[in-house]
Write an enzyme that holds these catalytic residues in place. Structure first.
Site, PDB file in Angstrom:
ATOM      1  N   CYS A  94      17.828  -3.498  20.390  1.00 22.61           N
ATOM      2  CA  CYS A  94      18.475  -2.671  21.405  1.00 22.61           C
ATOM      3  C   CYS A  94      18.718  -1.271  20.843  1.00 22.61           C
ATOM      4  O   CYS A  94      19.853  -0.796  20.769  1.00 22.61           O
ATOM      5  CB  CYS A  94      19.790  -3.328  21.841  1.00 22.61           C
ATOM      6  SG  CYS A  94      20.505  -2.651  23.352  1.00 22.61           S
ATOM      7  N   CYS A 100      21.615  -9.066  30.717  1.00 24.16           N
ATOM      8  CA  CYS A 100      21.997  -7.680  30.465  1.00 24.16           C
ATOM      9  C   CYS A 100      22.307  -6.942  31.762  1.00 24.16           C
ATOM     10  O   CYS A 100      21.450  -6.825  32.652  1.00 24.16           O
ATOM     11  CB  CYS A 100      20.876  -6.974  29.713  1.00 24.16           C
ATOM     12  SG  CYS A 100      21.192  -5.224  29.385  1.00 24.16           S
ATOM     13  N   TYR A 128      36.931   1.226  11.254  1.00 22.31           N
ATOM     14  CA  TYR A 128      35.707   0.433  11.261  1.00 22.31           C
ATOM     15  C   TYR A 128      35.495  -0.279   9.922  1.00 22.31           C
ATOM     16  O   TYR A 128      35.249  -1.492   9.875  1.00 22.31           O
ATOM     17  CB  TYR A 128      34.475   1.289  11.572  1.00 22.31           C
ATOM     18  CG  TYR A 128      33.217   0.558  11.163  1.00 22.31           C
ATOM     19  CD1 TYR A 128      32.728  -0.480  11.963  1.00 22.31           C
ATOM     20  CD2 TYR A 128      32.589   0.819   9.950  1.00 22.31           C
ATOM     21  CE1 TYR A 128      31.620  -1.223  11.566  1.00 22.31           C
ATOM     22  CE2 TYR A 128      31.483   0.088   9.545  1.00 22.31           C
ATOM     23  CZ  TYR A 128      31.007  -0.930  10.362  1.00 22.31           C
ATOM     24  OH  TYR A 128      29.934  -1.670   9.954  1.00 22.31           O
ATOM     25  N   CYS A 170      14.601  -9.155  23.477  1.00 23.82           N
ATOM     26  CA  CYS A 170      16.050  -9.342  23.446  1.00 23.82           C
ATOM     27  C   CYS A 170      16.432 -10.748  23.903  1.00 23.82           C
ATOM     28  O   CYS A 170      16.012 -11.175  24.983  1.00 23.82           O
ATOM     29  CB  CYS A 170      16.744  -8.309  24.328  1.00 23.82           C
ATOM     30  SG  CYS A 170      18.536  -8.508  24.396  1.00 23.82           S
ATOM     31  N   CYS A 213      13.284  -4.584  25.132  1.00 20.09           N
ATOM     32  CA  CYS A 213      13.960  -5.556  25.997  1.00 20.09           C
ATOM     33  C   CYS A 213      13.209  -6.884  26.073  1.00 20.09           C
ATOM     34  O   CYS A 213      13.826  -7.941  26.238  1.00 20.09           O
ATOM     35  CB  CYS A 213      14.144  -4.968  27.398  1.00 20.09           C
ATOM     36  SG  CYS A 213      15.234  -3.517  27.437  1.00 20.09           S
ATOM     37  N   GLU A 239      29.361  -1.004   2.987  1.00 22.85           N
ATOM     38  CA  GLU A 239      29.892  -0.368   4.188  1.00 22.85           C
ATOM     39  C   GLU A 239      30.112   1.125   3.968  1.00 22.85           C
ATOM     40  O   GLU A 239      29.890   1.935   4.872  1.00 22.85           O
ATOM     41  CB  GLU A 239      31.185  -1.045   4.631  1.00 22.85           C
ATOM     42  CG  GLU A 239      30.997  -2.454   5.174  1.00 22.85           C
ATOM     43  CD  GLU A 239      30.133  -2.501   6.434  1.00 22.85           C
ATOM     44  OE1 GLU A 239      30.006  -1.471   7.129  1.00 22.85           O
ATOM     45  OE2 GLU A 239      29.566  -3.568   6.721  1.00 22.85           O
ATOM     46  N   ASP A 259      30.579  -0.563  15.480  1.00 18.76           N
ATOM     47  CA  ASP A 259      29.882   0.601  14.953  1.00 18.76           C
ATOM     48  C   ASP A 259      29.007   1.183  16.061  1.00 18.76           C
ATOM     49  O   ASP A 259      29.081   0.762  17.216  1.00 18.76           O
ATOM     50  CB  ASP A 259      29.069   0.235  13.710  1.00 18.76           C
ATOM     51  CG  ASP A 259      27.823  -0.592  14.048  1.00 18.76           C
ATOM     52  OD1 ASP A 259      27.749  -1.165  15.161  1.00 18.76           O
ATOM     53  OD2 ASP A 259      26.912  -0.665  13.190  1.00 18.76           O
TER      54      ASP A 259
END
Length: 312
Positions: free
Chosen positions: A206, A222, A129, A216, A213, A46, A147
């Protein structure tokens, strides 16, 4: 709709189901996601992944974990070695904070990474975060993780916005909480999987500039697509800073010269770097900032990584 007024149009439940199902077969095999990865390995990942592509992080993470598999190992490592292994990941102050976090883990937590977000936030260099992400991904605590990728996914799926804008607003924070799965359901597993699934969708499908798309799993749900995929407003756009000629480029070039050369003449750093579009004033300013940040040290008329003079 402006970036200041997100709202939920579609029901979160079907979106949760679609994304988590997709993630189980589409997820990348990354070393810090494997079951044998330690909480320390998750924390290191991270720290490295902030504003840095995964492809650049993987070899650096592997080298770091090979050298310093536990916090106690990193806490004892010379700063010069820490910065050398960090290599070109960028923002090298993160490496110093990670070493300080390791020292704190040893001093205050018996060498074990703390398990809760509240405790993690007390470590050097660990913000909201990172604390939530480590608590979730290392200890399966159902924390709300947001994030850049997740912000974009939430903006499109639930707020009908092409992009979320540069700032993480109070409204976006509320949206993330409102669509978060019930943390009590299924022992928190759905909530934790939702975090990583939304993150992965933003990274692979995305994306900011060219969302796929047709690939997705939640395309039919969406809000942005249902609204006709409107382009981003000026408020939603972010402007990428130019790398060439920036202070980041100059600082990176100086750090690279120190990693390669060990102890380097100050004049060589100011006059010898192959940066023809950068003037002496900027070079000097960047060098002084590295010295001030503790990323380099002056040794007479020479400059080195901290402690490099003592290396073999």
């Amino acid at each position: 709709m402006s970036a200041a007024a997100p709202h939920v149009i579609v029901s979160p439940g079907p979106v949760h189901a679609a994304l988590t199902s997709w993630y189980h077969h589409a997820a990348r095999d990354l070393p810090w996601r494997r079951r044998d990865c330690t909480p320390w390995g998750v924390l290191v990942s991270e720290a490295m992944l902030q504003q840095t592509p995964v492809s650049r992080v993987v070899p650096r993470w592997q080298e770091w974990m090979r050298r310093w598999p536990e916090p106690k190992d990193a806490a004892l490592a010379p700063v010069a070695e820490i910065l050398t292994v960090w290599d070109r990941l960028g923002y090298p102050r993160r490496a110093l904070r990670l070493r300080e976090a390791a020292q704190t883990i040893v001093d205050r937590h018996g060498g074990r990474v703390p398990e809760t977000a509240d405790e993690l936030r007390k470590l050097p260099g660990v913000g909201e975060y990172t604390a939530a992400a480590v608590a979730c991904f290392a200890f399966e605590e159902p924390e709300v993780v947001v994030d850049t990728n997740i912000r974009r996914v939430l903006a499109r799926l639930f707020a009908g916005q092409a992009l979320p804008g540069k700032t993480y607003t109070a409204d976006q924070r509320r949206l993330a909480r409102d669509v978060f799965p019930d943390p009590e359901a299924d022992g928190g597993q759905l909530a934790c999987t939702w975090n990583i699934a939304a993150m992965e969708l933003g990274a692979l499908v995305c994306t900011a500039r060219s969302p796929a798309c047709s690939e997705c799993p939640a395309a039919q749900l969406c809000t942005w697509r249902l609204a006709g995929s409107p382009p981003p407003t000026e408020e939603q756009r972010t402007r990428a800073q130019s790398w060439a000629g920036s202070d980041r480029q100059v600082r990176g070039a100086i750090m690279a010269a120190l990693r390669i050369g060990g102890v380097v003449e100050r004049s060589d750093l100011l006059d010898g770097l192959p940066l023809p579009t950068v003037d002496l004033v900027q070079r000097r300013r960047c060098l002084e900032s590295l010295l001030s940040d503790g990323l380099a040290e002056q040794q007479g008329e020479r400059v080195a990584l901290p402690g490099a003079h003592s290396r073999c």
